[in-house]
Design an enzyme around this catalytic site. Structure first.
Site, PDB file in Angstrom:
ATOM      1  N   SER A 165       0.914  -1.079   0.007  1.00 33.65           N
ATOM      2  CA  SER A 165      -0.097   0.018   0.014  1.00 33.65           C
ATOM      3  C   SER A 165       0.780   1.206   0.098  1.00 33.65           C
ATOM      4  CB  SER A 165      -0.810  -0.041   1.257  1.00 33.65           C
ATOM      5  OG  SER A 165      -1.737  -0.902   1.240  1.00 33.65           O
ATOM      6  N   GLY A 188     -12.583  -1.133   2.482  1.00 33.78           N
ATOM      7  CA  GLY A 188     -11.829  -2.292   3.152  1.00 33.78           C
ATOM      8  C   GLY A 188     -10.140  -1.621   2.991  1.00 33.78           C
ATOM      9  N   ASP A 238     -19.908  -4.378   6.886  1.00 34.35           N
ATOM     10  CA  ASP A 238     -19.773  -5.385   6.001  1.00 34.35           C
ATOM     11  C   ASP A 238     -19.966  -4.784   4.451  1.00 34.35           C
ATOM     12  OD1 ASP A 238     -20.313  -7.199   3.972  1.00 34.35           O
ATOM     13  OD2 ASP A 238     -21.679  -8.482   5.341  1.00 34.35           O
ATOM     14  N   PHE A 239     -19.349  -4.619   3.698  1.00 33.44           N
ATOM     15  CA  PHE A 239     -19.514  -3.783   2.343  1.00 33.44           C
ATOM     16  C   PHE A 239     -20.417  -4.424   1.285  1.00 33.44           C
ATOM     17  CE2 PHE A 239     -14.813  -5.372   1.434  1.00 33.44           C
ATOM     18  CZ  PHE A 239     -15.261  -6.634   0.799  1.00 33.44           C
ATOM     19  N   LYS A 253      -8.833  -0.670  -3.310  1.00 36.66           N
ATOM     20  CA  LYS A 253      -7.598  -1.116  -3.361  1.00 36.66           C
ATOM     21  C   LYS A 253      -7.622  -2.722  -3.006  1.00 36.66           C
ATOM     22  CE  LYS A 253      -4.213  -0.738  -0.680  1.00 36.66           C
ATOM     23  NZ  LYS A 253      -3.697  -2.179  -0.788  1.00 36.66           N
ATOM     24  N   HIS A 257     -10.669  -8.163  -6.747  1.00 33.12           N
ATOM     25  CA  HIS A 257     -10.113  -9.287  -7.075  1.00 33.12           C
ATOM     26  C   HIS A 257     -10.347 -10.513  -5.985  1.00 33.12           C
ATOM     27  CE1 HIS A 257      -5.614  -8.992  -5.122  1.00 33.12           C
ATOM     28  NE2 HIS A 257      -6.674  -8.831  -4.402  1.00 33.12           N
TER      29      HIS A 257
END
Length: 345
Positions: A165, A188, A238-239, A253, A257
């Site tokens: 990061s 996140g 919780d996204f 970021k 994936h």
């Protein structure tokens, strides 16, 4: 009889041939554990202070001298160390990237060779045959819950991601104009390294660091250490359900994936519902294409095994974003990943 048995087409003059290259791939698992063991033994940090003999290093590590010297010779053959006369060893520029006192790949080496990832990738064939993640059946739970149950491994993985990061954050601010945004939500965002750098680049903005509540436990100290405590709000949740509202930039970021298309779309829709009209989403992800490296494609298999997720091509991201309510506006290649900017439709 006698001599070294060689495969057809294998040469003796140091030139890489298909057979030699294939042997390197076959023995890759040994190389990975060798790198991690060099770190775990503390040898990298010892050699950061200067060359040491194999005998000295054996005394420092408590390992038998014969076994350790054999190990160190292998590290030298892999390019991690330089072997000098009388079995004296020194760090090479490659090995220097494993030190603990600087930004490095040390924690990544530890995380990838630790049981959570190591045992899971053994089931690659299962994931290829089923199209689903193998890690939960191996670990008895999902990776994040496994890391909660095994905090030492989890800490190594978190540190590895934080190091990435830091590198990514510098590249993002160099290629992305953050000045138009006033409320930035890092979805996140773990310890907030990228969010912090974005806020430093835009002193008039405020930020929200959003992640699972247990992840945020250590984030406050990291935010305070950057002098941003009065500009960053921590929010747990919780996204898949909802993310903090009112943002004009949502940053994700290495989030999408981890997930298949259905789950990734749910995350994007959460951002779309929460965002202001005209808000943007900024993704930092690998983008597969003609110039992608072997590491990019290996990472794609790792996502499959660990989460049932995937690395994506630009057209796949464009379709994914459209399904989530966004229009992809530009893709900027970075050194390891790419920056994808999209606007709410």
């Amino acid at each position: 009889m006698g001599g070294v048995q060689r495969l057809p087409g294998e040469r003796e003059d140091g030139v890489t041939t298909p057979a030699l290259q294939l042997r390197q791939l076959i023995f890759g698992h040994v190389s990975s554990q060798t790198v991690a063991s060099l770190v775990r033994l503390g040898i990298v940090d010892e050699l950061a202070g200067g060359p040491r003999s194999g005998t000295e290093l054996a005394e420092l590590t408590g390992a038998p001298a014969d076994a350790l010297v054999r190990f160190l010779r292998t590290c030298a053959a892999l390019g991690l160390l330089e072997r000098r006369a009388d079995d004296v060893f020194a760090l090479t520029p490659l090995g220097d990237w494993l030190r603990s006192d600087r930004r490095s790949l040390r924690d990544l080496a530890l995380a990838m060779a630790a049981p959570g990832h190591w045992r899971s990738i053994e089931r690659l064939l299962e994931s290829v045959r089923t199209g689903g993640a193998a890690a939960p059946s191996v670990l008895g739970t999902g990776l994040w819950e496994y890391y909660r149950q095994n905090p030492e491994e989890g800490a190594a993985f978190a540190a590895a991601m934080s190091n990435v990061s830091e590198v990514v954050a510098e590249e993002v601010v160099a290629h992305f104009d953050v000045s138009p945004f006033r409320r930035i939500v890092d979805v996140g965002g773990s310890q907030g390294a990228l969010l912090a750098r974005l806020l430093e680049a835009n002193p008039s903005a405020e930020g929200v660091l959003f992640d699972l509540p247990e992840v945020l436990e250590g984030a406050r100290a990291a935010v305070e250490a950057r002098g941003l405590a009065d500009r960053v709000w921590l929010s747990g949740g919780d996204f898949f359900e909802e993310v903090p509202a009112g943002g004009d930039l949502y940053v994700l970021k290495h989030i999408l994936h981890d997930w298949d298309d259905d789950h990734a779309q749910r995350i994007l829709r959460s951002c779309h519902r929460a965002g202001r009209p005209g808000s943007s989403v900024l993704l930092v992800e690998r983008v597969l294409g003609p110039e992608s490296s072997a590491v990019d494609y290996v990472a794609d298999l790792l996502m499959l095994v660990m989460f049932g997720g995937k690395e994506r091509s630009e057209p796949e991201f464009e379709a994914l974003l459209a399904a989530g309510g966004y229009r992809l506006e530009r893709v900027v290649p970075l050194s390891m990943f790419a920056l994808l900017e999209a606007r709410r439709t």
